[in-house]
Write a protein that holds these residues in place. Structure first.
Motif, short mmCIF file in Angstrom:
data_model
loop_
_atom_site.label_atom_id
_atom_site.label_comp_id
_atom_site.label_asym_id
_atom_site.label_seq_id
_atom_site.Cartn_x
_atom_site.Cartn_y
_atom_site.Cartn_z
N VAL A 1 -6.86 -10.15 -2.56
CA VAL A 1 -6.49 -8.91 -3.23
C VAL A 1 -5.60 -9.24 -4.43
CG1 VAL A 1 -6.60 -7.59 -1.07
CG2 VAL A 1 -4.40 -8.54 -1.84
N PRO A 2 -5.57 -8.38 -5.45
CA PRO A 2 -4.67 -8.60 -6.57
C PRO A 2 -3.24 -8.21 -6.19
CG PRO A 2 -5.89 -6.59 -6.90
CD PRO A 2 -6.43 -7.20 -5.65
N GLU A 3 -2.30 -8.83 -6.83
CA GLU A 3 -0.89 -8.50 -6.63
C GLU A 3 -0.66 -7.00 -6.83
OE1 GLU A 3 1.67 -10.80 -9.10
OE2 GLU A 3 3.52 -9.89 -8.34
N GLY A 4 0.12 -6.40 -5.93
CA GLY A 4 0.40 -4.97 -6.03
C GLY A 4 -0.52 -4.10 -5.22
N ALA A 5 -1.59 -4.66 -4.70
CA ALA A 5 -2.56 -3.87 -3.91
C ALA A 5 -1.99 -3.52 -2.54
CB ALA A 5 -3.86 -4.66 -3.75
N ILE A 6 -2.59 -2.49 -1.94
CA ILE A 6 -2.29 -2.16 -0.55
C ILE A 6 -3.29 -2.91 0.33
CG2 ILE A 6 -2.19 -0.35 1.20
CD1 ILE A 6 -1.44 1.60 -1.03
N VAL A 7 -2.76 -3.62 1.32
CA VAL A 7 -3.60 -4.41 2.21
C VAL A 7 -3.65 -3.75 3.58
CG1 VAL A 7 -3.87 -6.65 3.36
CG2 VAL A 7 -3.02 -6.55 1.01
N SER A 8 -4.84 -3.71 4.16
CA SER A 8 -5.01 -3.18 5.50
C SER A 8 -5.62 -4.26 6.38
CB SER A 8 -5.93 -1.95 5.47
OG SER A 8 -6.24 -1.54 6.79
N LEU A 9 -4.92 -4.60 7.44
CA LEU A 9 -5.39 -5.60 8.41
C LEU A 9 -5.54 -4.91 9.76
CD1 LEU A 9 -2.84 -8.36 7.37
CD2 LEU A 9 -5.23 -8.25 6.70
N ASN A 10 -6.59 -5.27 10.50
CA ASN A 10 -6.90 -4.52 11.71
C ASN A 10 -7.29 -5.41 12.88
OD1 ASN A 10 -7.00 -1.95 10.07
ND2 ASN A 10 -8.68 -3.09 9.14
N SER B 1 -3.33 -1.53 13.35
CA SER B 1 -3.40 -1.86 11.93
C SER B 1 -2.05 -2.32 11.41
CB SER B 1 -3.84 -0.64 11.11
OG SER B 1 -5.09 -0.17 11.53
N LEU B 2 -2.11 -3.15 10.39
CA LEU B 2 -0.92 -3.53 9.64
C LEU B 2 -1.22 -3.25 8.17
CD1 LEU B 2 1.91 -4.95 9.56
CD2 LEU B 2 0.65 -7.05 9.02
N PHE B 3 -0.34 -2.45 7.53
CA PHE B 3 -0.48 -2.15 6.12
C PHE B 3 0.64 -2.87 5.35
CE2 PHE B 3 -3.78 0.94 6.52
CZ PHE B 3 -3.57 1.54 7.75
N ILE B 4 0.25 -3.48 4.25
CA ILE B 4 1.22 -4.12 3.37
C ILE B 4 1.14 -3.42 2.02
CG2 ILE B 4 2.05 -6.27 2.35
CD1 ILE B 4 0.38 -7.79 4.44
N ARG B 5 2.24 -2.79 1.61
CA ARG B 5 2.29 -2.12 0.30
C ARG B 5 2.79 -3.08 -0.75
NH1 ARG B 5 4.35 1.29 3.82
NH2 ARG B 5 6.49 0.71 3.30
N ASP B 6 2.37 -2.85 -2.00
CA ASP B 6 2.85 -3.66 -3.12
C ASP B 6 2.80 -5.15 -2.75
OD1 ASP B 6 6.02 -4.10 -4.87
OD2 ASP B 6 3.96 -4.32 -5.57
#
Lengths: 111, 110
Positions: A13-22, A73-78
């Motif tokens: 993903v590009p820097e700053g994206a929101i990541v969703s892991l499941n 789920s794990l979400f990573i913002r920014d």
């Protein structure tokens, strides 16, 4: 069928994206849900811990547990390049303390 | 602030050789674990110790023995190493529902 299923990625993903892991799981007795982060050639380190259902937030990280769907789920913002690592979900039922891990998802955050 | 310490960090063995992986924790935790990590398989539990003097088999105990002689130390022994035991081994200790891992031992069996 494995007790815990996790998409291995890799996920870029590009820097700053929101990541969703499941992760999905099959054992309805699981009560404790954890996310570990593992950098290359290092041991896993605990990132987030949740008991039973619901959400938990810690800075840029949010963990969600949906016990009715057996889905976490794990979400990573920014997202930052320093977030590039393998993320492992883990879970256990009450009392056994034998943790079952997912296979891990490799995440790469591009600067 | 050492946490969980594992030795050695790297080891190469020939088939049939024996060795002991050492693990020590300084957090006064009762429970300790040995896991192996293989590509595509995730972390799999080898043995677990709930307290000093007690041990319990995990998912993949065959070919391994463990020893929990005191609260700090939990060792893993390979009596006759096989190529299938090539892996990265992690020791962990537990406080409540949280595991704390060492930095691992990378073992190759030729």
């Amino acid at each position: 069928q494995k007790e815990v299923e996790q998409d291995p990625g890799p996920l870029s993903v590009p820097e700053g994206a929101i990541v969703s892991l499941n992760c999905t799981y099959s054992n309805s007795a699981f009560q404790y849900f954890m996310w570990y982060r593992q950098y290359s050639r290092k041991g896993p380190e605990l990132l987030m811990y949740t008991y039973s259902s619901g959400n938990k937030e810690d800075g840029r990280f949010t963990a969600q547990v949906d016990k009715s769907s057996k889905y976490i789920s794990l979400f990573i913002r920014d997202s930052q390049p320093s977030d590039s690592a393998t993320y492992l979900c883990a879970m256990s039922d009450a009392g056994t303390y034998k943790y079952i891990f997912g296979t891990g998802t490799r995440l790469k955050v591009l600067a | 602030n050492a946490g969980v310490t594992q030795t050695p960090k790297f080891q190469v063995l020939k088939t049939g050789q024996s060795m002991t992986l050492q693990c020590a924790q300084d957090m006064n935790h009762n429970s300790m674990y040995w896991y192996r990590q293989d590509p595509g398989m995730g972390l799999r539990l080898i043995y677990y110790s709930a307290s000093e003097g007690t041990t319990d088999k995990g998912e993949v105990p065959n070919g391994y023995n463990v020893s929990r002689l005191n609260k700090r130390e939990f060792s893993l022994r390979l009596e006759s190493a096989a190529p299938s035991q090539t892996s990265v081994y992690f020791c962990a200790s537990r406080r409540r529902e949280k595991l704390f891992f060492g930095s691992g031992t990378q073992l190759s069996v030729l």
